[in-house]
Design a protein around this motif. Structure first.
Motif, PDB file in Angstrom:
ATOM      1  N   LEU B  59      -4.723  -0.226   4.322  1.00 20.53           N
ATOM      2  CA  LEU B  59      -4.400   0.013   2.908  1.00 20.53           C
ATOM      3  C   LEU B  59      -4.310  -1.285   2.116  1.00 20.53           C
ATOM      4  O   LEU B  59      -4.615  -1.325   0.920  1.00 20.53           O
ATOM      5  CB  LEU B  59      -3.089   0.803   2.794  1.00 20.53           C
ATOM      6  CG  LEU B  59      -3.129   2.250   3.300  1.00 20.53           C
ATOM      7  CD1 LEU B  59      -1.713   2.834   3.329  1.00 20.53           C
ATOM      8  CD2 LEU B  59      -4.034   3.122   2.423  1.00 20.53           C
ATOM      9  N   PHE B  62      -7.096  -2.506  -0.263  1.00 19.20           N
ATOM     10  CA  PHE B  62      -7.225  -2.099  -1.670  1.00 19.20           C
ATOM     11  C   PHE B  62      -6.847  -3.268  -2.580  1.00 19.20           C
ATOM     12  O   PHE B  62      -7.343  -3.386  -3.696  1.00 19.20           O
ATOM     13  CB  PHE B  62      -6.313  -0.906  -1.973  1.00 19.20           C
ATOM     14  CG  PHE B  62      -6.898   0.430  -1.615  1.00 19.20           C
ATOM     15  CD1 PHE B  62      -8.060   0.883  -2.234  1.00 19.20           C
ATOM     16  CD2 PHE B  62      -6.289   1.240  -0.673  1.00 19.20           C
ATOM     17  CE1 PHE B  62      -8.599   2.122  -1.920  1.00 19.20           C
ATOM     18  CE2 PHE B  62      -6.818   2.489  -0.357  1.00 19.20           C
ATOM     19  CZ  PHE B  62      -7.980   2.927  -0.981  1.00 19.20           C
ATOM     20  N   ASN B  63      -5.951  -4.116  -2.109  1.00 18.92           N
ATOM     21  CA  ASN B  63      -5.528  -5.267  -2.920  1.00 18.92           C
ATOM     22  C   ASN B  63      -6.330  -6.523  -2.620  1.00 18.92           C
ATOM     23  O   ASN B  63      -6.596  -7.312  -3.519  1.00 18.92           O
ATOM     24  CB  ASN B  63      -4.038  -5.541  -2.680  1.00 18.92           C
ATOM     25  CG  ASN B  63      -3.173  -4.425  -3.241  1.00 18.92           C
ATOM     26  OD1 ASN B  63      -3.466  -3.889  -4.304  1.00 18.92           O
ATOM     27  ND2 ASN B  63      -2.129  -4.063  -2.517  1.00 18.92           N
ATOM     28  N   PHE B  65      -9.508  -6.918  -1.150  1.00 15.26           N
ATOM     29  CA  PHE B  65     -10.946  -6.900  -1.442  1.00 15.26           C
ATOM     30  C   PHE B  65     -11.177  -6.884  -2.957  1.00 15.26           C
ATOM     31  O   PHE B  65     -10.607  -6.064  -3.664  1.00 15.26           O
ATOM     32  CB  PHE B  65     -11.618  -5.656  -0.840  1.00 15.26           C
ATOM     33  CG  PHE B  65     -11.854  -5.736   0.645  1.00 15.26           C
ATOM     34  CD1 PHE B  65     -11.643  -6.908   1.369  1.00 15.26           C
ATOM     35  CD2 PHE B  65     -12.341  -4.626   1.332  1.00 15.26           C
ATOM     36  CE1 PHE B  65     -11.886  -6.962   2.741  1.00 15.26           C
ATOM     37  CE2 PHE B  65     -12.584  -4.677   2.705  1.00 15.26           C
ATOM     38  CZ  PHE B  65     -12.346  -5.845   3.401  1.00 15.26           C
ATOM     39  N   GLN B  66     -12.031  -7.797  -3.398  1.00 22.18           N
ATOM     40  CA  GLN B  66     -12.327  -7.850  -4.839  1.00 22.18           C
ATOM     41  C   GLN B  66     -13.796  -7.574  -5.126  1.00 22.18           C
ATOM     42  O   GLN B  66     -14.189  -7.504  -6.290  1.00 22.18           O
ATOM     43  CB  GLN B  66     -11.935  -9.219  -5.410  1.00 22.18           C
ATOM     44  CG  GLN B  66     -10.443  -9.547  -5.270  1.00 22.18           C
ATOM     45  CD  GLN B  66      -9.530  -8.619  -6.058  1.00 22.18           C
ATOM     46  OE1 GLN B  66      -9.922  -8.072  -7.081  1.00 22.18           O
ATOM     47  NE2 GLN B  66      -8.315  -8.398  -5.558  1.00 22.18           N
ATOM     48  N   THR B  67     -14.607  -7.472  -4.078  1.00 21.62           N
ATOM     49  CA  THR B  67     -16.034  -7.191  -4.296  1.00 21.62           C
ATOM     50  C   THR B  67     -16.469  -6.049  -3.378  1.00 21.62           C
ATOM     51  O   THR B  67     -15.903  -5.863  -2.296  1.00 21.62           O
ATOM     52  CB  THR B  67     -16.913  -8.420  -4.000  1.00 21.62           C
ATOM     53  OG1 THR B  67     -16.606  -8.903  -2.682  1.00 21.62           O
ATOM     54  CG2 THR B  67     -16.689  -9.522  -5.010  1.00 21.62           C
TER      55      THR B  67
END
Lengths: 166, 136
Positions: B59, B62-63, B65-67
């Protein structure tokens, strides 16, 4: 005591290709996407998110019709009121022994519930969606299964969705 | 494919997986790879703490990963004593042998529902399966 994996990941794509070749079948055509995947940024803290669960391990609840093994594309809604003890597993293509022993290994709803209790996530959606993976027709998944699940997750107002394939 | 559809509709998704090559080929928005034998995508049976650790780490992506298209490999090892020796036991089919490998888990493709327990069948046949969605 091994603390890390020493072998490379199993290449199931190649295994299936080899298996089909050995059986004299036409090559299996795995879904292959070269484009950049779609992307929606999470715009609120996880601790405020309602999490939707989608699992393809052939999970059904006692009282529901089980999956059949010939291109079954039906879905089951697993309501949050269904206890883990009432979950069943029906799947043609994997070793279901551990999943039957503990459905959380393919349907981690109770794990998510615990993280909701801890405040890591906001809540778990009342409805989880399950089906039996290994649907050979990618067209059926694209045209029927994916739109139905998408529509329902939107209606359920989930903030994020967790996909648990087998 | 489903993860991509849901993500495209505006809901961020995370895919858990134990089949790295398949997940990379499908190229999903975000994935956590657990290097376990198939059928335990969310952790080992009856080991709640390990299941929770796997889920917390998953979970968190979700924070972090930016791509799109990233896959995080989780550090968990299937067996405390044998590590990932389970991979050695997967047999490969012989080329052009006409035979499936000995450990092929796939069973016959039946048209009828395949119940885990016989009493499930009786119960299901009494009801109308209100929570079943037929897409045929």
């Amino acid at each position: 005591m091994p603390e890390q994996n020493s072998r490379p990941p199993v290449d199931y794509l190649q295994r299936t290709r080899d298996q089909y070749a050995a059986l004299g079948y036409l090559p299996y055509r795995w879904v292959h996407n070269d484009d950049t995947p779609p992307w929606t940024a999470l715009n609120k803290p996880l601790s405020e998110c309602k999490v939707g669960l989608v699992a393809s391990g052939g999970i059904y609840a006692k009282g529901q019709v089980a999956f059949h093994f010939r291109d079954d594309i039906s879905l089951r809604i697993i309501d949050s009121s269904v206890p883990k003890e009432a979950l069943r597993i029906s799947h043609f293509a994997y070793d279901v022994q551990d999943a039957r022993l503990d459905p959380s290994v393919v349907f981690p709803r109770d794990t998510l519930n615990q993280l909701a209790d801890e405040g890591i996530i906001g809540s778990v959606s009342d409805k989880a969606y399950t089906f039996m993976g290994g649907i050979y027709s990618s067209r059926q998944v694209r045209e029927k299964v994916a739109p139905e699940i998408t529509r329902r997750l939107i209606a359920d107002e989930v903030d994020v969705a967790l996909m648990v394939p087998v | 494919m489903i993860a991509r559809a849901v993500e495209a509709a505006g809901i961020p998704t995370l895919s858990m997986t134990s089949a790295l090559s398949i997940t990379r080929s499908a190229n999903v928005p975000r994935a956590a790879f657990l290097d376990y034998p198939l059928g335990r995508t969310a952790g080992p049976p009856n080991q709640t703490e390990v299941q929770l650790d796997i889920m917390r780490r998953s979970l968190a992506l979700f924070n972090t990963f930016q791509t799109p298209g990233l896959v995080e490999t989780l550090p968990h090892v299937w067996s405390a004593t044998e590590g990932d020796a389970w991979k050695e036991k997967l047999s490969l089919p012989k080329k052009d042998s006409g035979e499936a490998p000995a450990d092929d888990e796939r069973t016959e493709r039946e048209d009828q529902p395949q119940y885990q327990n016989p009493e499930d069948k009786i119960l299901a046949e009494q009801g109308r399966c209100g929570n079943c969605i037929w897409l045929e």
